[in-house]
Motif scaffolding. Structure first.
Motif, PDB file in Angstrom:
ATOM      1  N   MET A  76       0.842  -1.187   0.000  1.00  0.00           N
ATOM      2  CA  MET A  76       0.000   0.000   0.000  1.00  0.00           C
ATOM      3  C   MET A  76       0.880   1.240   0.000  1.00  0.00           C
ATOM      4  O   MET A  76       1.904   1.294   0.669  1.00  0.00           O
ATOM      5  CB  MET A  76      -0.904  -0.003   1.239  1.00  0.00           C
ATOM      6  CG  MET A  76      -1.642   1.318   1.394  1.00  0.00           C
ATOM      7  SD  MET A  76      -2.479   1.526   2.952  1.00  0.00           S
ATOM      8  CE  MET A  76      -4.062   0.931   2.513  1.00  0.00           C
ATOM      9  N   ASN A  77       0.447   2.242  -0.738  1.00  0.00           N
ATOM     10  CA  ASN A  77       1.150   3.523  -0.785  1.00  0.00           C
ATOM     11  C   ASN A  77       0.251   4.603  -0.205  1.00  0.00           C
ATOM     12  O   ASN A  77      -0.893   4.748  -0.634  1.00  0.00           O
ATOM     13  CB  ASN A  77       1.483   3.913  -2.231  1.00  0.00           C
ATOM     14  CG  ASN A  77       2.436   2.933  -2.874  1.00  0.00           C
ATOM     15  OD1 ASN A  77       3.499   2.661  -2.341  1.00  0.00           O
ATOM     16  ND2 ASN A  77       2.050   2.382  -4.006  1.00  0.00           N
ATOM     17  N   ILE A  78       0.782   5.328   0.750  1.00  0.00           N
ATOM     18  CA  ILE A  78       0.084   6.481   1.315  1.00  0.00           C
ATOM     19  C   ILE A  78       0.926   7.705   0.974  1.00  0.00           C
ATOM     20  O   ILE A  78       2.123   7.741   1.277  1.00  0.00           O
ATOM     21  CB  ILE A  78      -0.067   6.386   2.851  1.00  0.00           C
ATOM     22  CG1 ILE A  78      -0.817   5.136   3.251  1.00  0.00           C
ATOM     23  CG2 ILE A  78      -0.689   7.665   3.404  1.00  0.00           C
ATOM     24  CD1 ILE A  78      -2.290   5.253   3.432  1.00  0.00           C
ATOM     25  N   LYS A  79       0.289   8.664   0.336  1.00  0.00           N
ATOM     26  CA  LYS A  79       1.009   9.866  -0.075  1.00  0.00           C
ATOM     27  C   LYS A  79       0.229  11.092   0.391  1.00  0.00           C
ATOM     28  O   LYS A  79      -1.001  11.113   0.318  1.00  0.00           O
ATOM     29  CB  LYS A  79       1.154   9.878  -1.600  1.00  0.00           C
ATOM     30  CG  LYS A  79       1.796  11.126  -2.169  1.00  0.00           C
ATOM     31  CD  LYS A  79       2.087  10.997  -3.656  1.00  0.00           C
ATOM     32  CE  LYS A  79       0.843  11.092  -4.493  1.00  0.00           C
ATOM     33  NZ  LYS A  79       1.103  11.048  -5.947  1.00  0.00           N
ATOM     34  N   HIS A  91      -7.859  -0.492  -3.686  1.00  0.00           N
ATOM     35  CA  HIS A  91      -7.225   0.832  -3.718  1.00  0.00           C
ATOM     36  C   HIS A  91      -5.935   0.776  -2.911  1.00  0.00           C
ATOM     37  O   HIS A  91      -5.952   0.902  -1.691  1.00  0.00           O
ATOM     38  CB  HIS A  91      -8.156   1.906  -3.139  1.00  0.00           C
ATOM     39  CG  HIS A  91      -9.375   2.145  -3.954  1.00  0.00           C
ATOM     40  ND1 HIS A  91      -9.360   2.849  -5.136  1.00  0.00           N
ATOM     41  CD2 HIS A  91     -10.649   1.751  -3.771  1.00  0.00           C
ATOM     42  CE1 HIS A  91     -10.572   2.888  -5.634  1.00  0.00           C
ATOM     43  NE2 HIS A  91     -11.385   2.222  -4.839  1.00  0.00           N
ATOM     44  N   SER A  92      -4.817   0.582  -3.602  1.00  0.00           N
ATOM     45  CA  SER A  92      -3.552   0.476  -2.876  1.00  0.00           C
ATOM     46  C   SER A  92      -2.765   1.789  -2.900  1.00  0.00           C
ATOM     47  O   SER A  92      -1.745   1.906  -2.244  1.00  0.00           O
ATOM     48  CB  SER A  92      -2.705  -0.661  -3.440  1.00  0.00           C
ATOM     49  OG  SER A  92      -2.458  -0.426  -4.808  1.00  0.00           O
ATOM     50  N   ASP A  93      -3.250   2.767  -3.677  1.00  0.00           N
ATOM     51  CA  ASP A  93      -2.602   4.080  -3.725  1.00  0.00           C
ATOM     52  C   ASP A  93      -3.575   5.115  -3.174  1.00  0.00           C
ATOM     53  O   ASP A  93      -4.547   5.481  -3.844  1.00  0.00           O
ATOM     54  CB  ASP A  93      -2.210   4.441  -5.162  1.00  0.00           C
ATOM     55  CG  ASP A  93      -1.162   3.488  -5.718  1.00  0.00           C
ATOM     56  OD1 ASP A  93      -0.095   3.366  -5.089  1.00  0.00           O
ATOM     57  OD2 ASP A  93      -1.418   2.868  -6.763  1.00  0.00           O
ATOM     58  N   ILE A  94      -3.306   5.567  -1.957  1.00  0.00           N
ATOM     59  CA  ILE A  94      -4.197   6.506  -1.284  1.00  0.00           C
ATOM     60  C   ILE A  94      -3.455   7.819  -1.064  1.00  0.00           C
ATOM     61  O   ILE A  94      -2.339   7.830  -0.543  1.00  0.00           O
ATOM     62  CB  ILE A  94      -4.711   5.916   0.047  1.00  0.00           C
ATOM     63  CG1 ILE A  94      -5.499   4.637  -0.245  1.00  0.00           C
ATOM     64  CG2 ILE A  94      -5.567   6.939   0.797  1.00  0.00           C
ATOM     65  CD1 ILE A  94      -5.906   3.855   0.969  1.00  0.00           C
ATOM     66  N   THR A  95      -4.086   8.901  -1.489  1.00  0.00           N
ATOM     67  CA  THR A  95      -3.459  10.221  -1.422  1.00  0.00           C
ATOM     68  C   THR A  95      -4.326  11.168  -0.605  1.00  0.00           C
ATOM     69  O   THR A  95      -5.547  11.190  -0.768  1.00  0.00           O
ATOM     70  CB  THR A  95      -3.270  10.777  -2.852  1.00  0.00           C
ATOM     71  OG1 THR A  95      -2.380   9.903  -3.560  1.00  0.00           O
ATOM     72  CG2 THR A  95      -2.678  12.176  -2.830  1.00  0.00           C
ATOM     73  N   PHE A  96      -3.670  11.919   0.258  1.00  0.00           N
ATOM     74  CA  PHE A  96      -4.330  12.957   1.052  1.00  0.00           C
ATOM     75  C   PHE A  96      -3.809  14.299   0.577  1.00  0.00           C
ATOM     76  O   PHE A  96      -2.605  14.464   0.383  1.00  0.00           O
ATOM     77  CB  PHE A  96      -4.007  12.783   2.543  1.00  0.00           C
ATOM     78  CG  PHE A  96      -4.574  11.521   3.132  1.00  0.00           C
ATOM     79  CD1 PHE A  96      -5.818  11.522   3.753  1.00  0.00           C
ATOM     80  CD2 PHE A  96      -3.879  10.320   3.050  1.00  0.00           C
ATOM     81  CE1 PHE A  96      -6.345  10.361   4.287  1.00  0.00           C
ATOM     82  CE2 PHE A  96      -4.398   9.152   3.585  1.00  0.00           C
ATOM     83  CZ  PHE A  96      -5.636   9.174   4.200  1.00  0.00           C
ATOM     84  N   VAL A  97      -4.711  15.258   0.398  1.00  0.00           N
ATOM     85  CA  VAL A  97      -4.324  16.575  -0.091  1.00  0.00           C
ATOM     86  C   VAL A  97      -4.603  17.616   0.982  1.00  0.00           C
ATOM     87  O   VAL A  97      -5.719  17.713   1.495  1.00  0.00           O
ATOM     88  CB  VAL A  97      -5.092  16.937  -1.380  1.00  0.00           C
ATOM     89  CG1 VAL A  97      -4.716  18.337  -1.838  1.00  0.00           C
ATOM     90  CG2 VAL A  97      -4.824  15.927  -2.480  1.00  0.00           C
ATOM     91  N   ILE A  98      -3.565  18.379   1.322  1.00  0.00           N
ATOM     92  CA  ILE A  98      -3.691  19.497   2.256  1.00  0.00           C
ATOM     93  C   ILE A  98      -3.363  20.765   1.478  1.00  0.00           C
ATOM     94  O   ILE A  98      -2.252  20.916   0.960  1.00  0.00           O
ATOM     95  CB  ILE A  98      -2.727  19.363   3.458  1.00  0.00           C
ATOM     96  CG1 ILE A  98      -2.989  18.058   4.215  1.00  0.00           C
ATOM     97  CG2 ILE A  98      -2.875  20.570   4.389  1.00  0.00           C
ATOM     98  CD1 ILE A  98      -2.001  17.791   5.347  1.00  0.00           C
ATOM     99  N   GLY A  99      -4.322  21.653   1.374  1.00  0.00           N
ATOM    100  CA  GLY A  99      -4.154  22.873   0.604  1.00  0.00           C
ATOM    101  C   GLY A  99      -3.362  23.922   1.349  1.00  0.00           C
ATOM    102  O   GLY A  99      -2.899  23.716   2.473  1.00  0.00           O
TER     103      GLY A  99
END
Length: 159
Positions: free
Chosen positions: A1-4, A100-108
Motif C-alpha cells: 500500500m502507498n500512502i502519499k 485501492h492500494s494508492d491513497i493520497t491525502f491533499v492538504i491545501g
C-alpha cells in the motif's frame, strides 16, 4: 500500500518535522509513506476574490500534477465529512480490500483547495471546524493514519 500526502508549502518548523518523521518511521511497517510538497503561490496580505481564486487555481494545478488517475484521493476540507478514528480506520481497511492500494491525502494552502481539486477528490475529510495551520495538520494527519493502522491491527495504542 502507498500512502502519499500532497501538500502546499514547505515545512520549516523543526518540531513538526521531527513529529512527522517519527510517525513516518512507525508507518513504514504498514505502507510506503511519502510527502510531496508543491510550492505555495506568493500573494500579498489582502487579496481580492479574483486574486484568491487565482492563487488557489495555481496551487490546485500543482496539486493535480502530482495525482495519478489510479489514486484514491482524500481532500482535507473544513466542509468535508468528519469521521471518528475508528470510522477512518475502517474506511482505509475497506479501500485496500477493494483494490485501492494508492491513497493520497491533499492538504491545501492557507486559502484552501481549488474547486478542481475538490472535484478530483474521491472524498473530503474534515478534522472539525477549527482552523489549523497546514503545517500542524500534516502532523495530525500523519498520526491519524498511523492510528488507523494500529486500530486495524487491534493494537492497544488507540486506547
Amino acid at each position: 500500500m502507498n500512502i502519499k500526502f500532497v501538500v502546499v508549502g514547505k515545512l520549516k518548523e523543526k518540531y513538526f518535522k521531527q513529529g512527522i518523521a517519527e510517525y513516518a518511521k512507525r508507518l513504514s511497517r504498514f505502507c510506503k509513506f511519502s510527502i510531496v510538497e508543491v510550492p505555495d503561490e506568493k500573494a500579498p496580505e489582502s487579496l481580492s476574490q479574483a486574486q484568491m481564486d487565482q492563487v488557489m487555481q495555481a496551487e490546485g494545478d500543482r496539486i493535480l500534477d502530482k495525482i495519478k488517475d489510479r489514486e484514491y484521493v482524500f481532500a482535507l476540507a473544513i466542509l468535508g465529512k468528519e469521521r471518528s478514528s475508528e470510522e477512518f480506520a475502517e474506511e482505509l481497511k475497506d479501500l485496500t480490500t477493494y483494490g485501492h492500494s494508492d491513497i493520497t491525502f491533499v492538504i491545501g494552502g492557507s486559502l484552501g483547495l481549488a474547486p478542481e481539486v475538490l472535484k478530483r477528490a474521491n472524498t473530503q475529510i474534515s478534522f472539525g471546524r477549527f482552523t489549523l495551520p497546514h503545517q500542524l495538520m500534516r502532523l495530525v494527519l500523519t498520526e491519524q493514519v498511523y492510528r488507523a493502522f494500529m486500530i486495524n491491527e487491534g493494537s492497544p495504542y488507540h486506547k
